[in-house]
Design an enzyme around this catalytic site. Sequence first.
Site, short mmCIF file in Angstrom:
data_model
loop_
_atom_site.label_atom_id
_atom_site.label_comp_id
_atom_site.label_asym_id
_atom_site.label_seq_id
_atom_site.Cartn_x
_atom_site.Cartn_y
_atom_site.Cartn_z
CG HIS A 62 55.82 16.62 -12.37
ND1 HIS A 62 56.23 17.40 -11.33
CD2 HIS A 62 56.78 16.75 -13.32
CE1 HIS A 62 57.40 17.96 -11.61
NE2 HIS A 62 57.74 17.59 -12.83
CE LYS A 72 50.53 15.35 -7.99
NZ LYS A 72 51.59 16.02 -8.77
CE1 TYR A 132 52.11 16.82 -4.15
CE2 TYR A 132 53.07 18.93 -3.58
CZ TYR A 132 53.20 17.66 -4.11
OH TYR A 132 54.41 17.24 -4.61
CE LYS A 169 61.56 15.10 -12.13
NZ LYS A 169 60.90 14.30 -11.11
CG ASP A 170 60.26 19.68 -13.94
OD1 ASP A 170 60.04 18.47 -14.13
OD2 ASP A 170 59.78 20.32 -12.98
#
Length: 186
Positions: A62, A72, A132, A169-170
């Site tokens: 992503h 991040k 994160y 989704k992935d």
Amino acid sequence: MNIEPLNIPEVLRITPPKFGDSRGFFSETWNSAKLAAQGFKAQFVQDNQSLSTQAGTIRGLHCQVAPSVQGKLVRVIKGAIWDVAVDIRAGSPTYGQYAATKLSAENWAQLWIPGGFLHGFCTLVPDTEVIYKVTADYDRDAERAVIWNDPSLALPWPVEPGQEVLSDKDKTLPRLADCAPWFSYP
């Protein structure tokens, strides 16, 4: 704080000192002044946390594009992950290459993934918790992603084929070659 550039120099492994005694330990996991003195100047706006209950859970690959590009700073507070950053800055000498490291509650290391990189990780043990910091708020319209097993990237995910745990989704994302360039190399 120990800052170690990985094979792609913009991706950094940061390990804060940890001081232990009979009570447990103390660690200053983020100190903007100390890190700025070493050249690290990210400004964070949001903290995120995830729990993955199964080993072999893959989250990624992503990123967010302008106007909400995210850097991040990732760390593990329970368990362990294989964390990866993929350079997708058009024109970069390391375009399509990755930098990866193991992050765990035991090794106390963190990974800095700057904007212009895809990010993903695979849990190595059950019940892994990841936190994160990010440099931009979540923006659904700026969210982009690439399929985790894109053959052109050839990422060595530490999970047996067919044993990976993915979100719906992935499972259906495009390959990098099928995406318009999202970032340019300075």
